[in-house]
Write a protein that holds these residues in place. Structure first.
Motif: not given
Length: 162
Positions: A1-25
Motif C-alpha cells: 500500500v505504501s508503494v502505491l501511495k508513493y507512486c500516486r504522490e509522484q504522479g501528482i508531482r508530475a502533474i504539477k510540473i506541467d498540468p496543461l501538456l504533461g511531462v510527455g508520453p
C-alpha cells in the motif's frame, strides 16, 4: 500500500510540473530526476503511478484526461440510448468489461495484451448496429436504396420461378 501511495504522490508531482501538456508520453520517470540525468542514478524513480487516469494526466496533461473521460462517457451514453433497440447480451457484456477494465486500471497499468481488447469493446459500445433488411420491402432508415431495390428484384424473381 505504501508503494502505491508513493507512486500516486509522484504522479501528482508530475502533474504539477506541467498540468496543461504533461511531462510527455513515456517520460514519467524523467519527471523524478533529482540527482542525475540518468534514471539508474536516481533512487526510487518509478516508471508509472500505477493508476491509468493519473498517468494520463501526468504524461499527457489534464485536458487529455478530460478528453479520455469524455470519450468513456459518450460511449456509455450511446450504448444506453440503444439498450432497447438491441436485445442482445453483447452490449451489456462489452459495457461490463469496459467498466471492469477502468476499475482495474485505477490500481494497475494498461498493458499491450489487454488494451486493444478494451478499445475494441469501447468501440462496440459506441458503434451503430448493422441494420437488418426490412421484411416489408420498404426502405428502412438504415437501408440504402440499392439494398431495397435488390430485395424487390429478389421477390420479383421468386414470383417468376413459381
Amino acid at each position: 500500500v505504501s508503494v502505491l501511495k508513493y507512486c500516486r504522490e509522484q504522479g501528482i508531482r508530475a502533474i504539477k510540473i506541467d498540468p496543461l501538456l504533461g511531462v510527455g508520453p513515456d517520460n514519467f520517470s524523467y519527471s523524478q530526476l533529482r540527482t542525475s540525468y540518468t534514471i539508474a542514478a536516481n533512487q526510487n524513480a518509478v516508471d508509472r503511478p500505477y493508476n491509468d487516469l493519473l498517468y494520463i494526466a501526468a504524461t499527457r496533461g489534464i485536458p487529455s484526461l478530460v478528453g479520455y473521460l469524455a470519450l468513456l462517457a459518450i460511449c456509455f451514453v450511446l450504448a444506453w440510448k440503444r439498450k432497447n433497440v438491441l436485445h442482445s447480451w453483447t452490449l451489456p457484456a462489452a459495457g461490463g468489461a469496459v467498466l471492469l477494465y477502468t476499475a482495474a486500471s485505477l490500481t494497475g497499468i494498461s498493458v499491450l495484451t489487454v488494451a486493444p481488447m478494451f478499445w475494441c469493446l469501447l468501440g462496440m459500445l459506441a458503434a451503430e448496429p448493422i441494420a437488418e433488411p426490412a421484411k416489408t420491402g420498404k426502405i428502412s432508415k438504415k437501408q440504402s436504396p440499392d439494398d431495397a431495390g435488390n430485395q424487390q428484384n429478389q421477390k420479383h424473381n421468386k414470383k417468376k420461378k413459381k
